[in-house]
Write an enzyme that holds these catalytic residues in place. Structure first.
Site, PDB file in Angstrom:
ATOM      1  N   GLU A   1       0.788  -1.235   0.000  1.00  0.00           N
ATOM      2  CA  GLU A   1       0.000   0.000   0.000  1.00  0.00           C
ATOM      3  C   GLU A   1       0.820   1.286   0.000  1.00  0.00           C
ATOM      4  OE1 GLU A   1       0.336  -2.286   2.441  1.00  0.00           O
ATOM      5  OE2 GLU A   1       0.197  -1.427   4.435  1.00  0.00           O
TER       6      GLU A   1
ATOM      7  N   HIS B   1      -7.998  -3.999  -1.413  1.00  0.00           N
ATOM      8  CA  HIS B   1      -7.255  -4.072  -0.155  1.00  0.00           C
ATOM      9  C   HIS B   1      -6.212  -2.949  -0.066  1.00  0.00           C
ATOM     10  CE1 HIS B   1      -5.398  -6.334   3.245  1.00  0.00           C
ATOM     11  NE2 HIS B   1      -4.305  -5.729   2.802  1.00  0.00           N
ATOM     12  N   GLU B   2      -5.397  -2.824  -1.086  1.00  0.00           N
ATOM     13  CA  GLU B   2      -4.324  -1.808  -1.013  1.00  0.00           C
ATOM     14  C   GLU B   2      -4.912  -0.403  -0.999  1.00  0.00           C
ATOM     15  OE1 GLU B   2      -1.860  -3.208  -0.026  1.00  0.00           O
ATOM     16  OE2 GLU B   2      -2.158  -5.212  -0.839  1.00  0.00           O
TER      17      GLU B   2
ATOM     18  N   HIS C   1      -6.079   0.549   2.427  1.00  0.00           N
ATOM     19  CA  HIS C   1      -5.003   0.984   3.331  1.00  0.00           C
ATOM     20  C   HIS C   1      -4.823   2.505   3.318  1.00  0.00           C
ATOM     21  CE1 HIS C   1      -3.160  -2.513   5.151  1.00  0.00           C
ATOM     22  NE2 HIS C   1      -2.975  -3.132   4.004  1.00  0.00           N
TER      23      HIS C   1
ATOM     24  N   GLU D   1      -4.064  -4.407   9.093  1.00  0.00           N
ATOM     25  CA  GLU D   1      -4.472  -5.436   8.138  1.00  0.00           C
ATOM     26  C   GLU D   1      -5.907  -5.944   8.328  1.00  0.00           C
ATOM     27  OE1 GLU D   1      -2.915  -5.795   5.539  1.00  0.00           O
ATOM     28  OE2 GLU D   1      -0.933  -5.013   6.038  1.00  0.00           O
TER      29      GLU D   1
ATOM     30  N   ASP E   1       7.286  -9.614  11.182  1.00  0.00           N
ATOM     31  CA  ASP E   1       6.517 -10.413  10.224  1.00  0.00           C
ATOM     32  C   ASP E   1       5.632 -11.457  10.904  1.00  0.00           C
ATOM     33  OD1 ASP E   1       7.639  -8.874   8.304  1.00  0.00           O
ATOM     34  OD2 ASP E   1       8.971 -10.419   7.501  1.00  0.00           O
TER      35      ASP E   1
ATOM     36  N   TYR F   1      -5.129 -10.462   9.769  1.00  0.00           N
ATOM     37  CA  TYR F   1      -5.945 -10.138   8.599  1.00  0.00           C
ATOM     38  C   TYR F   1      -7.405 -10.559   8.792  1.00  0.00           C
ATOM     39  CZ  TYR F   1      -1.923  -9.111   5.560  1.00  0.00           C
ATOM     40  OH  TYR F   1      -0.812  -8.550   4.980  1.00  0.00           O
TER      41      TYR F   1
HETATM   42  N1  BES Z   1       0.835  -4.450   3.844  1.00  0.00           N
HETATM   43  C1  BES Z   1       0.648  -5.712   3.247  1.00  0.00           C
HETATM   44  C2  BES Z   1       1.918  -6.348   2.781  1.00  0.00           C
HETATM   45  C3  BES Z   1       2.950  -6.616   3.859  1.00  0.00           C
HETATM   46  C4  BES Z   1       2.587  -7.131   5.075  1.00  0.00           C
HETATM   47  C5  BES Z   1       4.280  -6.376   3.621  1.00  0.00           C
HETATM   48  C6  BES Z   1       3.549  -7.351   6.044  1.00  0.00           C
HETATM   49  C7  BES Z   1       5.233  -6.607   4.573  1.00  0.00           C
HETATM   50  C8  BES Z   1       4.861  -7.095   5.805  1.00  0.00           C
HETATM   51  C9  BES Z   1      -0.320  -5.628   2.064  1.00  0.00           C
HETATM   52  O1  BES Z   1      -1.326  -4.698   2.226  1.00  0.00           O
HETATM   53  C10 BES Z   1      -1.018  -6.957   1.990  1.00  0.00           C
HETATM   54  O2  BES Z   1      -1.702  -7.293   2.900  1.00  0.00           O
HETATM   55  N2  BES Z   1      -0.827  -7.682   0.904  1.00  0.00           N
HETATM   56  C11 BES Z   1      -1.456  -8.960   0.694  1.00  0.00           C
HETATM   57  C12 BES Z   1      -2.710  -8.830  -0.102  1.00  0.00           C
HETATM   58  C13 BES Z   1      -3.962  -8.870   0.666  1.00  0.00           C
HETATM   59  C14 BES Z   1      -5.155  -8.889  -0.264  1.00  0.00           C
HETATM   60  C15 BES Z   1      -4.071  -9.964   1.680  1.00  0.00           C
HETATM   61  C16 BES Z   1      -0.518  -9.818  -0.117  1.00  0.00           C
HETATM   62  O3  BES Z   1       0.592  -9.353  -0.434  1.00  0.00           O
HETATM   63  O4  BES Z   1      -0.868 -10.932  -0.448  1.00  0.00           O
HETATM   64 ZN    ZN Z   2      -2.635  -5.177   3.735  1.00  0.00          ZN
END
Ligand code: BES
Ligand code: ZN
Length: 647
Positions: free
Chosen positions: A315, A339-340, A343, A362, A418, A426
């Protein structure tokens, strides 16, 4: 090293949730009465004991409570020959503690050559110390700040192995003629791109002057200058953002407008398909603004990265980064765009104060995503996505060994940020909001979320802040709608709360059971009427195929529907995972091709894990050795953990 749970290590084996935790009921009727009454009395249960908010972000060295960075001005050259960024970072700061004499920053594999302090309108060399390198956190940088100094200017260069940067050779791009580089700074990789206070608790405005080879375009998560493509670019981000939202990409990048304020950046080969696939983005933005208040970031553009991008989406403000695997041709995977975009409110406007509260980014975003999908594609699509998410959540929770990691608010001592990005953050987070919506009613709940974003805009937030806002608004107005106990069970309890309403989708109920009939051999694959199936139907069906289905049955399905060569990355992935678990050999060549072409962690990690667990270690090692050059450093690290012999 211990395997991390979470989004970056999705749990493989499906285990069934003990049915007692979740009630199977249809959506409860909203209670929307706004009556004046005292807030409900708290009742203590051990499982839902309220945790104190995490006081200090444990994943930063920064002394941000004493001296706080307020602005970053980058002046950097992008060198593809050396695979480094080199230049200066000028940081302005506020002295919260007037006696503070040093500014402490985060860095990771940065080579710092000199630091100057800006005082009395002049720059003077100032002493600095770089601490030892921690594998996760990098190195502490302590800079002496004379009493009158308000800025420091740091001359530095990044490492070719910077964890947050990927450098792609021309052959690794779609166009095959120009190299490409991009950053992925969440959670704690901004410090490998520039010396910063790398914590979501600190926000700064930023500007950048970036030089690149003249034929390439640089773009950032900021307002882009409007000059020609000449290798000299300037950017500014006037709203304060946390360091993890700092982002850059450089390559042979084209642009196509979708509307006046929304567009797509991508390699020229991808741009038309991307613009068509993501054509509903302006409508999503309109719906989101109507629900949650104005979009505050000016433009909203998407950057479609080369296939090695390790995520579905990121995002970065004004410019979400997304994987090309979302381009399925039928808009079936645009939930990630919703989703993005979401954010832009949850996460970028109101930001988790520490990664222990990642669900505030999330979970709230996943809820908003689902509302946008409902608004644009209808209720049935949204319900199917909820039902798919629910089965992911139960599988993930079943695989989490430490119960504390199934809480929304995580303790301060998680071993890496992480860890916080599991399906708990989520999906349990999302379902908490569905729970509140069902109890208080949609209209009051929408108002609640809107005022949450407004009252905390551009600020860090904790679970306790969210609870307080809830208690002062919805719970005060309708004290009988949900008890404090019920609310705290969601916020602070482990596992799945007793008030979880299992989401069902009638579209799935219609097809449920067919997989067992087909799997049992009483029905051939061609007799299943799939003519009206969407991607979501397929995912539901494939995920429900039992573990003991024979190769002969899988071959029947594969021959009929050609699943092994599905062009839809989600369907292909679900099928390949099933194929590996069931030792279905005919899919192996397609799996090898897929793993060599796509770098998205969501697909890679479960597939490599399944291969290792199902006697295909040799295949996994061979394919990894071959595909590794494509993968992002973040993905390589994870896969090497998966392939490491168990100790
Ligand atoms: N912010 C996250 C990506 C992220 C999370 C990067 C933790 C580094 C550490 C992004 O918004 C995200 O959630 N991406 C998901 C997609 C979503 C629809 C579940 C992905 O990358 O799959
Ligand atoms: Zn996200």
């Amino acid at each position: 090293m211990k395997l991390r749970t979470g989004y970056f290590a999705p749990i493989l084996f499906l285990a069934m949730l003990s049915a007692s935790c979740a009630k199977e009921v249809s959506q409860t009727e909203p209670i929307a009465e706004a009556v004046e009454a005292p807030a409900p009395k708290p009742v203590k249960t051990p499982a839902a004991k309220r945790l104190e908010p995490v006081d200090r972000d444990p994943f930063t060295y920064a002394n941000y409570k004493a001296v706080r960075v307020t602005d970053l001005a980058l002046d950097i050259a992008v060198s593809f020959d050396e695979r480094v960024l080199e230049g200066t970072a000028t940081l302005s700061f506020d002295r919260i503690d007037p006696n503070a004499r040093s500014l402490v920053l985060d860095s990771n594999d940065l080579e710092i050559s000199a630091v100057e302090a800006g005082a009395d309108g002049a720059w003077r060399k100032t002493p600095f110390k770089v601490g030892p390198d921690d594998a996760d956190l990098g190195s502490r940088v302590e800079i002496e700040i004379p009493e009158s100094a308000t800025k420091v200017k740091i001359a530095y260069r990044t490492s070719p192995d910077a964890e947050g940067l990927q450098w792609l050779s021309a052959e690794q791009t779609a166009g095959r003629e120009q190299p490409f580089m991009y950053s992925q700074n969440q959670s704690i990789n901004a410090r490998s791109m520039a010396p910063v206070q790398d914590t979501p608790a600190v926000r700064m405005t930023y500007s950048a002057h970036v030089t690149t080879p003249p034929q390439l375009l640089a773009i950032m998560s900021a307002e882009q200058d409007s000059g020609p493509r000449d290798g000299d670019y300037s950017f500014s981000m006037p709203q304060p953002v946390p360091a993890y939202l700092l982002a850059i990409a450089v390559g042979d990048i084209g642009f196509k407008a979708i509307s006046e304020t929304v567009g797509v950046y991508a390699e020229p080969a991808t741009i038309e398909a991307a613009a068509a696939e993501f054509g509903d983005t302006p409508q999503m933005e309109t719906e989101a603004s109507a629900l949650y208040g104005p979009y505050r970031w000016g433009r909203y553009d998407l950057l479609v990265l080369p296939p090695s991008f390790p995520l579905g989406g990121m995002e970065n403000p004004r410019l979400s980064f997304v994987t090309p695997t979302l381009i399925a041709g039928d808009k079936s995977l645009v939930g990630t765009i919703a989703h993005e975009l979401a954010h832009s409110w949850s996460g970028n406007l109101v930001t988790n104060a520490t990664w222990s509260d990642a669900w505030l980014n999330e979970g709230v975003t996943s809820y908003v995503e689902n509302r946008l999908m409902e608004a644009v594609f209808g209720r049935e699509r949204a319900r199917m996505e909820q039902a798919l998410a629910y089965s992911d959540l139960t599988a993930e929770i079943a695989g989490i060994e430490q119960p504390e990691l199934t809480r929304l608010q995580l303790p301060a001592d998680i071993d890496h940020p992480d860890t916080a990005f599991s399906d708990v953050a989520y999906i349990k987070g999302q379902f908490f909001l569905h729970f509140l919506e069902s109890r208080y009613g949609r209209a009051p709940f929408d108002e609640f979320l809107k005022t949450w974003f407004e009252s905390k805009a551009f600020e860090p937030a904790t679970s306790a802040d969210f609870r307080k806002h809830l208690m002062e608004t919805l719970a005060a107005a309708a004290p009988d709608a949900a008890s404090v106990n019920e609310i705290d069970e969601w916020l602070y309890g482990t596992g799945l709360p007793s008030t979880l309403v299992v989401p069902t989708a009638s579209a799935f109920e219609d097809i449920d059971g067919r997989e067992t009939v087909w799997a049992g051999g009483e029905m051939s694959a061609s007799a299943i009427d799939t003519s009206k199936w969407t991607t979501q139907h397929w995912l539901h069906f494939i995920n429900a195929i039992p573990d003991d289905v024979t190769g002969e049955r899988l071959r029947d399905l594969d021959r009929t529907y050609d699943l092994s060569s599905s062009a839809n990355a989600e369907i292909a992935f679900a099928w390949y995972r099933r194929a590996v678990k069931n030792h279905y050999a005919p899919a192996m060549p397609s799996i090898e091709e897929f793993l060599g072409r796509i770098g998205r962690g969501k697909f890679l990690y479960p597939l490599y894990e399944a291969l290792v667990e199902n006697d295909e270690r040799e295949f996994a090692e061979r394919v990894y050795a071959k595909s590794k050059p494509l993968y992002h450093p973040i993905a390589r690290k994870r896969i090497e953990e998966i392939l490491a012999p168990k100790t």
